[in-house]
Design an enzyme around this catalytic site. Sequence first.
Site, PDB file in Angstrom:
ATOM      1  CE  LYS A  28     -21.657  -2.914  71.541  1.00  0.00           C
ATOM      2  NZ  LYS A  28     -21.808  -2.572  72.949  1.00  0.00           N
ATOM      3  NE  ARG A  98     -26.701  -0.743  72.853  1.00  0.00           N
ATOM      4  CZ  ARG A  98     -26.616  -0.319  74.113  1.00  0.00           C
ATOM      5  NH1 ARG A  98     -25.454  -0.024  74.626  1.00  0.00           N
ATOM      6  NH2 ARG A  98     -27.692  -0.208  74.860  1.00  0.00           N
ATOM      7  N   GLY A 107     -16.303   2.860  75.866  1.00  0.00           N
ATOM      8  CA  GLY A 107     -16.525   4.293  75.974  1.00  0.00           C
ATOM      9  C   GLY A 107     -15.866   5.128  74.908  1.00  0.00           C
ATOM     10  CG  MET A 109     -15.538   4.133  68.646  1.00  0.00           C
ATOM     11  SD  MET A 109     -15.348   2.850  67.416  1.00  0.00           S
ATOM     12  CE  MET A 109     -15.408   1.386  68.410  1.00  0.00           C
ATOM     13  NE  ARG A 352     -17.333  -4.705  77.532  1.00  0.00           N
ATOM     14  CZ  ARG A 352     -17.459  -3.409  77.285  1.00  0.00           C
ATOM     15  NH1 ARG A 352     -17.440  -2.973  76.043  1.00  0.00           N
ATOM     16  NH2 ARG A 352     -17.625  -2.534  78.264  1.00  0.00           N
ATOM     17  CG  HIS A 473     -15.490   6.863  80.577  1.00  0.00           C
ATOM     18  ND1 HIS A 473     -14.431   7.681  80.921  1.00  0.00           N
ATOM     19  CD2 HIS A 473     -15.296   6.521  79.281  1.00  0.00           C
ATOM     20  CE1 HIS A 473     -13.646   7.835  79.862  1.00  0.00           C
ATOM     21  NE2 HIS A 473     -14.145   7.144  78.862  1.00  0.00           N
ATOM     22  NE  ARG A 596      23.737  -0.177  80.327  1.00  0.00           N
ATOM     23  CZ  ARG A 596      22.410  -0.245  80.342  1.00  0.00           C
ATOM     24  NH1 ARG A 596      21.726   0.107  79.291  1.00  0.00           N
ATOM     25  NH2 ARG A 596      21.781  -0.662  81.425  1.00  0.00           N
ATOM     26  NE  ARG A 652      28.136  -0.876  75.679  1.00  0.00           N
ATOM     27  CZ  ARG A 652      27.075  -0.056  75.627  1.00  0.00           C
ATOM     28  NH1 ARG A 652      26.135  -0.262  74.725  1.00  0.00           N
ATOM     29  NH2 ARG A 652      26.964   0.942  76.475  1.00  0.00           N
ATOM     30  CB  SER A 798      24.824  -9.141  72.264  1.00  0.00           C
ATOM     31  OG  SER A 798      23.758  -8.538  72.964  1.00  0.00           O
ATOM     32  N   GLY A 800      22.421  -5.026  69.400  1.00  0.00           N
ATOM     33  CA  GLY A 800      22.143  -3.736  70.048  1.00  0.00           C
ATOM     34  C   GLY A 800      21.081  -3.017  69.245  1.00  0.00           C
ATOM     35  CB  THR A 801      17.457  -3.674  68.866  1.00  0.00           C
ATOM     36  OG1 THR A 801      17.146  -3.689  70.264  1.00  0.00           O
ATOM     37  CG2 THR A 801      17.619  -5.103  68.373  1.00  0.00           C
ATOM     38  CG  ASN A 802      18.474   0.593  72.536  1.00  0.00           C
ATOM     39  OD1 ASN A 802      17.396   0.043  72.344  1.00  0.00           O
ATOM     40  ND2 ASN A 802      18.991   0.710  73.740  1.00  0.00           N
ATOM     41  CG  ASP A 803      23.780   2.698  68.832  1.00  0.00           C
ATOM     42  OD1 ASP A 803      23.032   3.670  69.067  1.00  0.00           O
ATOM     43  OD2 ASP A 803      24.977   2.681  69.155  1.00  0.00           O
ATOM     44  CB  CYS A 865      21.899  -6.244  75.064  1.00  0.00           C
ATOM     45  SG  CYS A 865      22.969  -5.510  73.810  1.00  0.00           S
ATOM     46  CE1 TYR A 885      21.540 -12.103  75.781  1.00  0.00           C
ATOM     47  CE2 TYR A 885      22.650 -14.080  75.000  1.00  0.00           C
ATOM     48  CZ  TYR A 885      22.667 -12.722  75.276  1.00  0.00           C
ATOM     49  OH  TYR A 885      23.796 -11.980  75.044  1.00  0.00           O
TER      50      TYR A 885
END
Length: 908
Positions: A28, A98, A107, A109, A352, A473, A596, A652, A798, A800-803, A865, A885
């Site tokens: 602002k 303000r 809305g 703050m 804005r 709002h 899978r 896999r 590849s 496996g970012t989850n595990d 993956c 990838y």
Amino acid sequence: MTMTKYVYSFGGNRNEGSASMRNTLGGKGCNLAEMAGLNIPVPPGFTVITDVCTLYYQEGKKLSSEVVAQVKEALIWLEGVRGKKLGDAANPLLVSVRSGARVSMPGMMDTVLNLGLNDQTVEGLAKASNNPRFAWDSYRRFIMMYSDVVLDVHKDNFEHRIEALKAKTGKQSDTEITADEWKVLCGEFKAIVREKLGHDFPQDPMEQLFGGIAAVFNSWETERAIIYRRMNRIPDDWGTAVNVQSMVFGNMGDDCGTGVAFTRDPGTGEPYFYGEYLINAQGEDVVAGIRTPQPITNFQANGTGLQSLEDAMPETFKELLETATRLEQHFKDMQDIEFTIEQRKLYMLQTRNGKRTAMAGIRVALDMVKEGMIDEATALQRINADDLVQLLAPIFDPKEKKAFEKAGKLMTKGLNAGPGAATGRIALSAEEAQEMAQSGPVVLVRLETSPEDLAGMVAAEGILTARGGMTSHAAVVARGMGKPCVCGASTLEIDLAKATVTVGEVCLKAGEDFISIDGSTGEVFAGQLSAHPAEVNQVLVNKIMKAEESETYQRFATIMSWANKVRSMKVRTNADSPHDADVARAFGAEGIGLCRTEHMFFEGDRILAFREMILSKDAAGRKTALAKILPMQRSDFEGIFEAMNGLPVNIRLIDPPLHEFVPHDEKGQEEMAKVLGVSLEEVKHRVEKLHEFNPMMGHRGCRLGITYPEIIRMQMRAICEAAINVAKKGIVALPEVMVPLIGHVKELTYTKGEMLDELALINKENGTDFSCPIGTMIEIPRAALTADQIALEADYFSFGTNDLTQMGFGFSRDDSGSFLPEYVSKKILEDDPFQSLDQQGIGELVRIAAEKGRATKPELKLGVCGEHGGDPRSVKFFHKVGLSYVSCSPYRVPVAILAAAQATLEDK
């Protein structure tokens, strides 16, 4: 010694900021300074910079003496420019206080208007303006707002007094209340403050000013602001600036007004000036939805019976339109502007970049490229990649809506404030919405929403309000969240005591009955409409609409084509069935990054054969059972290869522990024993033997193949025979076979040896020379750290970012939901690491593995993956690390494509 500058002035004869100072002045403040520099009519004022917010909290919620001194110096300058003095009983200066964070937080703050009024200055204002009603209206507004924001005396304490007065006198609107009546109410309001707090409402304007500044800083840490920042990933340490600006008044009479406007429609992106205003009002009236605003243009007013600003004040409207056009061309983006008209003179209070829906964002970007305002690269960077999910969100079937309408279930129609379809049980409060959402979809229904409702708005599928316009709002926040929203449905009667929502003879019970809202049309239906695929899906997936029939699809396709020209990283999908593969390919997937195989074992007779294999006591028995599964699995792969003809499919091998495939209740075990012709005791014994204390770190992944090589041999045979079979039909199958959960290179060496032996047998039997890449999943920290050794055996990695996240943090994916929200709320973690990659820790493991792997094999293909492949921030990290990838769920493919393009552009 150079003193740190904490306060910057704008407007009048001094302008110390510009749009380039966003991080210092906040959004602002920097835009006010920029407008002042363009000689646009901006009431002068000053900005207390964002760093002061951080210092304020570091010093125990206190303003330092240096900040106080600089504020007082800026105030003296402002008084000189305006020719008025704060607290002067004869000619008082009034100011607004303000917030203004670096990124717009509409809305979230606090704001204080008309600051500087007290029992003496209100009389001076009445005389100076020759308008007592205006003066006392402003004073009551100030008492209400300051008490609510600064003194923590909620506005409800005052509003019911106003409503009681209107009921007693038969007046419908606040504008009908006289000066004398406001004067009496001001006395009552001050008495309420005295009763609640034990002291009088503050009369010292300097106390008021610093109280207002502190209140804005305090609002940075309110629950609603924290939720909003977390939802929009705004760093907590950015802080907010405070803008102190001389007041201009839209509530001085019928030649005054206030409003909010957009240079383009924020809901659709259509290129016409769009907004709302109120005569004889202040800005809070428009945003709060207390009075239903009127349209700015004749185009909007057409057929409504309402008078537009274009008709009411044509000269002022012309100046407003010219100013808005100039601002859009200057900032080269759709602008959201706030303005006040004081006795027909226009003042700009804010500009804005406007919040918009995903559909509007794409249209605006495309149109601005056509208009030569921006180039394609800028357009791509301007679209929030996550917003593309909105384009794929469900819509209501027009035929079903028509049937509901004929049945009398079309309750009402409001303003189409946030596109999309939502249906759910009615919740009449934010608390109810949060609670009810745990057991099914909810629509939050309110007279109007306020910042306190944010948590309920997040929990709800959609938002419906009886009051408020397109700039209320509810509308602004819903658009920012991508939620369906209908505002200003004025025929709704909401009875909180009876917990009902009524229109005419239709009465719905909150907590029980369903309501459906169409945020694209503004329609509200009683009952539960069923959602159907969005237009993009109808063209690409369902094939029930031609591409040329959908403007939405055409714009989506254009954005995707631009992104595909730019990006360097490919995007695949996680898919286990031909249907998922078809969907993902339609959205632009360039292959399957994770198929899978264990998901194929759970259907029909397959699970029985697999359980037979588990119960087998020796290799011969296991081979007999696996022979039953082989044709089924081979058929599955044939279907996937046909769907992905010519594109790679990364498969896999079996990953989960065997205990997941057996029933753990006695009834299920009895059924298993009966079908397989064995005793219940034998089944129970085997299930007990499979039990592990920590199965996700136990006998699973490559460990199964090492223990039972016949399983991976069967899977290798199914994959290779499927590829050979479809090749005879002219299908190009490109399988890649991935070994999961490698921690040591010798695990891969052994498993790969079994797979190659089986492949040699298959080629001998078929007279072929088929081959395919054999790679591995990097999902164990040790594998990442020894990636140079593993790359000697692997054709590709590849991640496996989850595990990798699970094992890197020591968090269980299945159990962490009970405590991770606390980690995020207490700022131990910035994000849930299973949703957005922890770049410092788990990301570092990915970087190390990528560098070590390519040190051994420079051309090593690297992919990801895990679910992080569909998270834009994670995608940009993977691009920087140099992955080939990313792979994600089918409906996240467009998100990943755009994020990959944005990552390339950010590099440049």
